[in-house]
Design an enzyme around this catalytic site. Sequence first.
Site, PDB file in Angstrom:
ATOM      1  N   PHE A 137       0.751  -1.107   0.035  1.00  0.00           N
ATOM      2  CA  PHE A 137       0.005   0.076   0.011  1.00  0.00           C
ATOM      3  C   PHE A 137       0.679   1.217  -0.124  1.00  0.00           C
ATOM      4  CE2 PHE A 137       0.744   1.860   4.093  1.00  0.00           C
ATOM      5  CZ  PHE A 137       1.123   0.802   4.700  1.00  0.00           C
ATOM      6  N   ASN A 138       2.132   1.255   0.446  1.00  0.00           N
ATOM      7  CA  ASN A 138       2.667   2.410   0.643  1.00  0.00           C
ATOM      8  C   ASN A 138       3.354   3.297  -0.337  1.00  0.00           C
ATOM      9  OD1 ASN A 138       4.886   0.576   0.423  1.00  0.00           O
ATOM     10  ND2 ASN A 138       5.608   1.174   2.339  1.00  0.00           N
ATOM     11  N   GLY A 213       5.917  -6.855   0.012  1.00  0.00           N
ATOM     12  CA  GLY A 213       4.950  -6.698   0.866  1.00  0.00           C
ATOM     13  C   GLY A 213       5.558  -7.339   2.186  1.00  0.00           C
ATOM     14  N   ALA A 217       2.538 -12.720   3.928  1.00  0.00           N
ATOM     15  CA  ALA A 217       1.845 -12.944   2.499  1.00  0.00           C
ATOM     16  C   ALA A 217       3.326 -13.754   1.633  1.00  0.00           C
ATOM     17  CB  ALA A 217       1.615 -11.573   1.813  1.00  0.00           C
ATOM     18  N   ALA A 218       4.458 -13.421   1.947  1.00  0.00           N
ATOM     19  CA  ALA A 218       5.609 -13.887   1.185  1.00  0.00           C
ATOM     20  C   ALA A 218       5.256 -15.448   1.305  1.00  0.00           C
ATOM     21  CB  ALA A 218       6.737 -13.256   1.513  1.00  0.00           C
ATOM     22  N   GLU A 233      10.462  -8.667  -2.178  1.00  0.00           N
ATOM     23  CA  GLU A 233      10.924  -7.224  -1.428  1.00  0.00           C
ATOM     24  C   GLU A 233      10.273  -7.418  -0.203  1.00  0.00           C
ATOM     25  OE1 GLU A 233      13.434  -5.814  -2.108  1.00  0.00           O
ATOM     26  OE2 GLU A 233      14.149  -6.286  -4.228  1.00  0.00           O
ATOM     27  N   CYS A 267       9.594   0.311   4.157  1.00  0.00           N
ATOM     28  CA  CYS A 267      10.488  -0.911   4.675  1.00  0.00           C
ATOM     29  C   CYS A 267      11.751  -0.394   5.274  1.00  0.00           C
ATOM     30  CB  CYS A 267      10.549  -1.758   3.524  1.00  0.00           C
ATOM     31  SG  CYS A 267      11.098  -0.926   1.949  1.00  0.00           S
ATOM     32  N   GLU A 361       9.165  -5.562  12.938  1.00  0.00           N
ATOM     33  CA  GLU A 361       9.250  -4.389  12.176  1.00  0.00           C
ATOM     34  C   GLU A 361       7.989  -3.675  12.569  1.00  0.00           C
ATOM     35  OE1 GLU A 361       7.662  -4.761   7.941  1.00  0.00           O
ATOM     36  OE2 GLU A 361       9.084  -3.628   7.576  1.00  0.00           O
TER      37      GLU A 361
HETATM   38  N1  NAD Z   1      10.983  -4.319   0.667  1.00  0.00           N
HETATM   39  C1  NAD Z   1      10.249  -3.447   0.129  1.00  0.00           C
HETATM   40  O1  NAD Z   1      10.751  -2.655  -0.925  1.00  0.00           O
HETATM   41  C2  NAD Z   1       9.059  -3.136   0.648  1.00  0.00           C
HETATM   42  C3  NAD Z   1       8.423  -1.805   0.146  1.00  0.00           C
HETATM   43  C4  NAD Z   1       7.069  -1.619   0.816  1.00  0.00           C
HETATM   44  C5  NAD Z   1       6.569  -2.154   1.912  1.00  0.00           C
HETATM   45  N2  NAD Z   1       7.296  -3.462   2.064  1.00  0.00           N
HETATM   46  C6  NAD Z   1       6.729  -4.302   3.274  1.00  0.00           C
HETATM   47  O2  NAD Z   1       5.292  -4.618   3.022  1.00  0.00           O
HETATM   48  C7  NAD Z   1       4.571  -4.615   4.288  1.00  0.00           C
HETATM   49  C8  NAD Z   1       3.378  -3.686   4.115  1.00  0.00           C
HETATM   50  O3  NAD Z   1       2.746  -3.588   3.161  1.00  0.00           O
HETATM   51  P1  NAD Z   1       1.369  -4.280   3.188  1.00  0.00           P
HETATM   52  O4  NAD Z   1       0.610  -4.076   4.389  1.00  0.00           O
HETATM   53  O5  NAD Z   1       0.627  -3.584   1.763  1.00  0.00           O
HETATM   54  O6  NAD Z   1       1.774  -5.746   2.828  1.00  0.00           O
HETATM   55  P2  NAD Z   1       1.032  -7.128   2.734  1.00  0.00           P
HETATM   56  O7  NAD Z   1       1.800  -8.057   2.774  1.00  0.00           O
HETATM   57  O8  NAD Z   1      -0.311  -7.118   3.739  1.00  0.00           O
HETATM   58  O9  NAD Z   1       0.075  -6.950   1.153  1.00  0.00           O
HETATM   59  C9  NAD Z   1       1.272  -6.585   0.004  1.00  0.00           C
HETATM   60  C10 NAD Z   1       0.537  -7.091  -1.002  1.00  0.00           C
HETATM   61  O10 NAD Z   1       0.386  -8.444  -1.122  1.00  0.00           O
HETATM   62  C11 NAD Z   1      -1.132  -8.912  -1.328  1.00  0.00           C
HETATM   63  N3  NAD Z   1      -1.057 -10.251  -1.173  1.00  0.00           N
HETATM   64  C12 NAD Z   1      -1.293 -10.684   0.523  1.00  0.00           C
HETATM   65  N4  NAD Z   1      -1.523 -11.917   0.503  1.00  0.00           N
HETATM   66  C13 NAD Z   1      -1.138 -12.587  -0.398  1.00  0.00           C
HETATM   67  C14 NAD Z   1      -0.872 -13.894  -1.112  1.00  0.00           C
HETATM   68  N5  NAD Z   1      -1.130 -15.004  -0.417  1.00  0.00           N
HETATM   69  N6  NAD Z   1      -0.717 -13.973  -2.414  1.00  0.00           N
HETATM   70  C15 NAD Z   1      -0.601 -12.993  -3.388  1.00  0.00           C
HETATM   71  N7  NAD Z   1      -0.822 -11.543  -2.938  1.00  0.00           N
HETATM   72  C16 NAD Z   1      -1.189 -11.471  -1.674  1.00  0.00           C
HETATM   73  C17 NAD Z   1      -1.940  -7.855  -0.898  1.00  0.00           C
HETATM   74  O11 NAD Z   1      -3.043  -7.932  -1.429  1.00  0.00           O
HETATM   75  C18 NAD Z   1      -0.977  -6.581  -1.322  1.00  0.00           C
HETATM   76  O12 NAD Z   1      -1.360  -6.338  -2.461  1.00  0.00           O
HETATM   77  C19 NAD Z   1       5.759  -4.121   5.323  1.00  0.00           C
HETATM   78  O13 NAD Z   1       6.259  -5.429   5.877  1.00  0.00           O
HETATM   79  C20 NAD Z   1       6.762  -3.378   4.686  1.00  0.00           C
HETATM   80  O14 NAD Z   1       8.064  -3.611   5.103  1.00  0.00           O
HETATM   81  C21 NAD Z   1       8.473  -3.923   1.678  1.00  0.00           C
HETATM   82  O1  LIG Z   2       9.010   1.150   1.642  1.00  0.00           O
HETATM   83  C1  LIG Z   2      10.193   1.010   1.249  1.00  0.00           C
HETATM   84  C2  LIG Z   2      10.169   1.473  -0.304  1.00  0.00           C
HETATM   85  S1  LIG Z   2      11.307   2.602  -0.598  1.00  0.00           S
HETATM   86  O2  LIG Z   2      10.684   3.956  -0.017  1.00  0.00           O
HETATM   87  O3  LIG Z   2      12.536   2.249   0.344  1.00  0.00           O
HETATM   88  O4  LIG Z   2      11.599   2.469  -1.988  1.00  0.00           O
END
Ligand code: NAD
Ligand SMILES: O=CCS(=O)(=O)O
Length: 456
Positions: A137-138, A213, A217-218, A233, A267, A361
């Site tokens: 979402f972010n 995400g 979810a991963a 990621e 993140c 986190e």
């Molecule tokens: N490393 C990075 O670049 C990065 C960037 C931004 C956010 N994040 C991480 O994301 C998290 C916050 O974002 P969020 O709340 O949207 O994450 P989230 O894991 O709840 O959702 C991320 C996406 O995955 C989808 N999703 C959820 N379960 C799934 C499944 N089983 N199969 C396929 N898709 C699925 C969601 O609908 C959404 O589109 C935090 O942990 C943050 O650190 C990482």
């Molecule tokens: O949430 C992390 C994405 S970024 O701002 O590091 O590109």
Amino acid sequence: MSQTYSLVNPYNNEPIGEYQYTSWDQVEQKLALLKTGHKTQRDSSAFERANVLARLAELLKEHSEDLAQLITRETGKTISDSRVEMMRAVNATIACSEEARQITGEALDSDAYASMGKKIGIVCWRPLGTIFCITPFNFPINIAIHKIGPAYAAGNSVLFKPGPQNTATARRLVELCHEAGIPENVLQFCMPEMKELDRLNAHPDIHAINFTGGTAAANAIAAAAGYKKLLLELGGNDPLIVMDDADLEGAVKAAINQRFATAGQRCTAAKRLFVHEKVYDAFRDLLVEKSSELVVGDPAKDETFIGPLIHQGAADQVRGFIEDAIERGATVAMGNQYEGAFVYPTILENVDPECELMVEEAFGPVMPLFKFDDVDAIIPIINNTAYGLQGGIFTNNLALIRRLFEELDVGTLAANDGPGFRTEHFPFGGVKESGVGREGIKYAIREMSFTKTLVL
Ligand SMILES: NC(=O)c1ccc[n+]([C@@H]2O[C@H](COP(=O)([O-])OP(=O)(O)OC[C@H]3O[C@@H](n4cnc5c(N)ncnc54)[C@H](O)[C@@H]3O)[C@@H](O)[C@H]2O)c1
Ligand SMILES: O=CCS(=O)(=O)O
């Protein structure tokens, strides 16, 4: 008839819209269409793809204010943060256009080893097929560009699924991608219900999953994906280290910008601060002074620095981390105030290194300060987390920078900057539960391609 879902602005709960989930039949139709995109892409040229991406960058720039306003309405992100995201997305798209022309392989002679004859191997890069691109979402535009752009540049088709909260932004982005020239049989948007995601992750017409995400979810994706290529990621619990020779004003500015901006929902946010005892009081006092000046409120106003979190549940989770730290002895230098989806900027001291806030986190504007006098003692504390995304250190001690570069579990260490440093073309990603693989345009292109070698 597919179920519907409605969205509201996290700041004022004003309705944003009502949307229909993508039915399973529609998903199957989209995947079949995207399969025809493989030939469309094979018949296109890198030159054409580079020009389409250059056009997309122009369109994103032209519509950046509208998209920034939409991001703010959907996510509660301040308009200044949303404008920065749009600038980054334009830069990322330009980088995709430039890298689309540079997907080159190499030619190898076979006679490097005994009895291998005089053949030539021509190593080429070719697309994996259809990439399932899933975004959080972010950063609904920039993270989507970091997936769609390199996937398209590499010659793939893309099935794009954003977070439900980002439906309007994502649909508008796909419209602009098609207007720029990405064919409809090469890029499709979808929003299936959660119950369909395992089946979709396992679908044979998806050749790779590019996900950003959280860990939960991963794990579900990895369980369903089988042999598919995964680019993950994930989260971070990034340290910012302030040494006794640090530029304190620079360190305070980085800490505030990289922990309190986006309401801490990054993140790569500076989620844990390690401050040398010789400068601790001066750093803490300056940090509290500058943080107390931050405007918390309506994210649509230019002067606002911190808006609400994405929803009440997210704010409650961050509050839980703060209360756990306080129960375990932490003291409050500022903050620990809440109002709906708002978490006010919070600075904690005397934090137990084993508390949730230091190990998990925390996706919100809370900064635990940890005083130290011996670098050897904080390295195991910094590494005592499932994550390993980025780190930052303020010091002019090059030997120490080099040592921590080797000993910290991170994908990137920024010197005299915070862990939130990121530019679109640098490699991006972490170790441990921060993910698998690398984004950063040319690295993402490689992740969504495979080598194909012609021997003559
Ligand atoms: N490393 C990075 O670049 C990065 C960037 C931004 C956010 N994040 C991480 O994301 C998290 C916050 O974002 P969020 O709340 O949207 O994450 P989230 O894991 O709840 O959702 C991320 C996406 O995955 C989808 N999703 C959820 N379960 C799934 C499944 N089983 N199969 C396929 N898709 C699925 C969601 O609908 C959404 O589109 C935090 O942990 C943050 O650190 C990482
Ligand atoms: O949430 C992390 C994405 S970024 O701002 O590091 O590109």
